[in-house]
Design a protein around this motif. Structure first.
Motif, PDB file in Angstrom:
ATOM      1  N   ALA A 134       0.803  -1.083   0.020  1.00  0.00           N
ATOM      2  CA  ALA A 134       0.106   0.055   0.095  1.00  0.00           C
ATOM      3  C   ALA A 134       0.810   1.190  -0.104  1.00  0.00           C
ATOM      4  O   ALA A 134       0.719   2.294  -0.649  1.00  0.00           O
ATOM      5  CB  ALA A 134      -0.924  -0.017   1.005  1.00  0.00           C
ATOM      6  N   THR A 150       2.593   1.711  -3.372  1.00  0.00           N
ATOM      7  CA  THR A 150       1.659   2.129  -4.613  1.00  0.00           C
ATOM      8  C   THR A 150       1.184   3.531  -4.250  1.00  0.00           C
ATOM      9  O   THR A 150       1.156   4.411  -5.283  1.00  0.00           O
ATOM     10  CB  THR A 150       0.309   1.166  -4.396  1.00  0.00           C
ATOM     11  N   MET A 151       1.205   3.999  -3.012  1.00  0.00           N
ATOM     12  CA  MET A 151       0.789   5.235  -2.534  1.00  0.00           C
ATOM     13  C   MET A 151       1.748   6.271  -2.991  1.00  0.00           C
ATOM     14  O   MET A 151       1.757   7.478  -3.731  1.00  0.00           O
ATOM     15  CB  MET A 151       0.796   5.668  -1.095  1.00  0.00           C
ATOM     16  N   ALA A 188       2.012   6.287  -7.177  1.00  0.00           N
ATOM     17  CA  ALA A 188       0.791   7.067  -7.424  1.00  0.00           C
ATOM     18  C   ALA A 188       1.091   8.662  -7.456  1.00  0.00           C
ATOM     19  O   ALA A 188       0.841   9.505  -8.177  1.00  0.00           O
ATOM     20  CB  ALA A 188      -0.487   6.635  -6.738  1.00  0.00           C
ATOM     21  N   THR A 189       1.914   8.930  -6.156  1.00  0.00           N
ATOM     22  CA  THR A 189       1.917  10.388  -6.011  1.00  0.00           C
ATOM     23  C   THR A 189       3.068  10.843  -6.986  1.00  0.00           C
ATOM     24  O   THR A 189       3.139  12.018  -7.753  1.00  0.00           O
ATOM     25  CB  THR A 189       2.733  10.644  -4.619  1.00  0.00           C
ATOM     26  N   LEU A 215      -4.471  -1.505  -7.441  1.00  0.00           N
ATOM     27  CA  LEU A 215      -4.632  -0.297  -6.863  1.00  0.00           C
ATOM     28  C   LEU A 215      -4.174   0.757  -7.641  1.00  0.00           C
ATOM     29  O   LEU A 215      -4.946   2.013  -7.698  1.00  0.00           O
ATOM     30  CB  LEU A 215      -3.780  -0.309  -5.550  1.00  0.00           C
ATOM     31  N   LEU A 224      -6.791   3.634  -3.324  1.00  0.00           N
ATOM     32  CA  LEU A 224      -6.150   5.000  -3.429  1.00  0.00           C
ATOM     33  C   LEU A 224      -7.158   6.164  -3.705  1.00  0.00           C
ATOM     34  O   LEU A 224      -7.971   6.073  -4.308  1.00  0.00           O
ATOM     35  CB  LEU A 224      -5.061   5.165  -4.654  1.00  0.00           C
ATOM     36  N   ASP A 225      -7.091   7.175  -2.722  1.00  0.00           N
ATOM     37  CA  ASP A 225      -7.708   8.447  -2.845  1.00  0.00           C
ATOM     38  C   ASP A 225      -7.203   9.086  -4.120  1.00  0.00           C
ATOM     39  O   ASP A 225      -7.987   9.959  -4.876  1.00  0.00           O
ATOM     40  CB  ASP A 225      -7.838   9.429  -1.712  1.00  0.00           C
ATOM     41  N   PRO A 240      -5.499   7.820  -7.109  1.00  0.00           N
ATOM     42  CA  PRO A 240      -4.674   7.151  -8.179  1.00  0.00           C
ATOM     43  C   PRO A 240      -4.048   7.957  -9.227  1.00  0.00           C
ATOM     44  O   PRO A 240      -4.543   9.052  -9.401  1.00  0.00           O
ATOM     45  CB  PRO A 240      -5.622   6.368  -8.532  1.00  0.00           C
TER      46      PRO A 240
END
Length: 289
Positions: free
Chosen positions: A78, A81-82, A85-86, A131, A151-152, A154
């Motif tokens: 998690a 992936t966060m 994505a960022t 995700l 994810l808020d 993605p």
């Protein structure tokens, strides 16, 4: 001699044997010279891949920055992936993320060694891809356990996911679970041809027909003492190249003919001029390919 249609991309590595404060000079030299890609490593216990990649991306406007590789036993999926994505939200289409088993001795040192690295990498890549696609994921695997995670923020488009490996089972898995495979500087053209076959087997098993990029590191040295520096490298000496731009371009050609889509020039750990090395890649080797 100019080799037409050799490879689509040429890159170079910023090795973490250099202190972090050296990164900016190398990054800016790569951007100024027009290098296409710069890769950073998350080797224990040197420098963090996400930290170095984000700094490199922030200091540039065009350069693509790859992380090869993030050792998945070290990072909760998690969190990885966060962070991925960022990076893709802040620097669209410029971050290249690679996943790998991690060096098993290092993973043991930090209490993160997995009994089945292949299982972990499979579970991790599948969850991460879902995700990144904006899906809400619940999974109870052997290693990856997520409950109602999404994810808020993605990425606005799903980025390619790379994986790297050396053993045949893991290389085949890369073809199955990833969009691209990263191979080490120990990869000769003969080893690469065999790896390409394993990757294709993995893709076929997964029913994939989309393109799959193969990225190969090439241990490279130029200038005074180049041959000696290559010979002293335990991993890449047999596959490495020492010489001028023509010599390096010829080595890149051999890898391309064996199936490489991208070749990343890897300096020796004792490269005396890392800024000059990326300029050599961009201004000396790239025009020949």
């Amino acid at each position: 001699m100019v080799y037409e249609d050799l490879v689509t991309t040429l890159g170079a590595v910023f090795r973490p044997q250099l202190p972090p404060e050296r990164l900016r000079g190398v990054v800016e030299a790569a951007e100024e010279a027009g290098l296409e890609q710069l890769w950073v490593w998350e080797d224990c216990f040197l420098e963090g891949g996400i930290a170095t990649a984000s700094a490199a991306l922030a200091w540039t406007e065009r350069l693509k920055v790859g992380i090869g590789l993030l050792p998945v036993p070290l990072r909760n999926v998690a969190l990885a992936t966060m962070e991925t994505a960022t990076l893709h939200r802040m620097f669209p289409d410029r971050a290249l993320i690679g996943l790998g088993h991690g060096v098993q001795d290092w993973m043991g040192q930090v209490g993160a060694r997995a009994e089945s690295p292949v299982t972990l990498l499979r579970e991790y890549a599948v969850a991460m891809r879902s995700l990144l696609a904006g899906e809400r994921v619940t999974t109870e695997g052997r290693y990856v356990k997520l409950q109602d995670v999404a994810l808020d923020w993605p990425p606005q488009s799903v980025p390619p996911l790379y994986a790297g490996a050396t053993g045949p089972r893991s290389i085949r898995l890369c073809g199955e679970i990833a969009d691209g495979t990263i191979l080490t500087a120990a990869t000769t053209p003969e080893i690469l041809a065999k790896a390409r076959q394993l990757i294709d087997e993995g893709r076929a098993a997964a029913g994939k027909s989309d393109p799959h990029e193969i990225v190969v590191y090439l241990l490279t040295a130029t200038g005074e003492g180049a041959a000696e520096r290559i010979a002293a490298d335990n991993e890449g000496a047999k596959a490495g190249v020492a010489g001028n731009a023509e010599d390096v371009a010829a080595a890149v050609l051999r890898l391309a003919e064996a199936g490489a889509d991208t070749v990343v020039l890897q300096p020796t750990a004792d490269e005396p001029d890392p800024e000059g090395f990326v300029r050599f890649a961009a201004n000396g080797v790239k025009p020949l390919i």
